[in-house]
Design an enzyme around this catalytic site. Sequence first.
Site, PDB file in Angstrom:
ATOM      1  N   TYR A  56     -44.165  38.402 -14.025  1.00 43.89           N
ATOM      2  CA  TYR A  56     -43.735  37.009 -13.909  1.00 43.89           C
ATOM      3  C   TYR A  56     -43.868  36.279 -15.242  1.00 43.89           C
ATOM      4  O   TYR A  56     -44.312  35.118 -15.279  1.00 43.89           O
ATOM      5  CB  TYR A  56     -44.544  36.294 -12.822  1.00 43.89           C
ATOM      6  CG  TYR A  56     -44.106  36.617 -11.398  1.00 43.89           C
ATOM      7  CD1 TYR A  56     -42.759  36.715 -11.060  1.00 43.89           C
ATOM      8  CD2 TYR A  56     -45.042  36.792 -10.379  1.00 43.89           C
ATOM      9  CE1 TYR A  56     -42.353  36.996  -9.761  1.00 43.89           C
ATOM     10  CE2 TYR A  56     -44.641  37.058  -9.073  1.00 43.89           C
ATOM     11  CZ  TYR A  56     -43.296  37.163  -8.773  1.00 43.89           C
ATOM     12  OH  TYR A  56     -42.886  37.427  -7.475  1.00 43.89           O
ATOM     13  N   ASN A 130     -43.100  34.137  -0.021  1.00 43.09           N
ATOM     14  CA  ASN A 130     -41.767  34.499   0.453  1.00 43.09           C
ATOM     15  C   ASN A 130     -41.559  35.995   0.656  1.00 43.09           C
ATOM     16  O   ASN A 130     -40.436  36.489   0.602  1.00 43.09           O
ATOM     17  CB  ASN A 130     -40.696  33.883  -0.456  1.00 43.09           C
ATOM     18  CG  ASN A 130     -40.902  34.253  -1.899  1.00 43.09           C
ATOM     19  OD1 ASN A 130     -41.719  35.140  -2.205  1.00 43.09           O
ATOM     20  ND2 ASN A 130     -40.182  33.620  -2.803  1.00 43.09           N
TER      21      ASN A 130
END
Length: 175
Positions: A56, A130
């Site tokens: 990330y 998610n």
Amino acid sequence: MTEATKKHQYTLIILKPDALVKSLSGNILTRLLEARLRLIGAKVVKVSRELAEVHYAHLKDEPFFDDLYEYFSGKTYGPKYERVLVFVSEGVDAISKVRRIAGATNPLDADPITIRGAYGRINKKGIMENVIHCSDSEESAKKEIHLWFDPDEIIGELYPTKKVIKENYEVIEWA
Ligand code: IDP
Ligand code: MG
């Protein structure tokens, strides 16, 4: 998209810790495999801070990165869930196909028939839990597959490799 523009692609898929906590792995794999995506690599990984920061990299400097790492590493859920399932899959238009099945990043915006729309949530710290990660382009798929897998952990020759002879190299083997 016309037949001519369809393309054989590889993509990296991660079932994040919330997928494991909610026993969704089978359900998600069923959805992916029914869409004619083949798995060519699979493993369970405990995510270090270093790995998360590279994966990330585009979010590393965000104020929510610490909370994102707590979630992505599974620390939020305790030691039993400090792991993710990681896959490389291949198929026609694999990248956009998996993104479509996954749904929008924000579970509140995601279509309820998608994985994120059905099973995602925003946690108390504001992190979008998610359920699934999937590469968003051929460039990021290549980067992510190099980051998470060694060449001999994947079936097929996806990208160029090289042979390296290593000396004084310690490995752990079965005793
Ligand atoms: P993607 O997973 O759909 O590719 P990215 O923007 O790459 O979305 O973000 C990576 C992950 O970081 C998201 O899936 C989500 O879990 C989390 N995330 C991204 N942006 C935010 C935000 O603004 N608030 C909370 N969580 C976020
Ligand atoms: Mg992304």
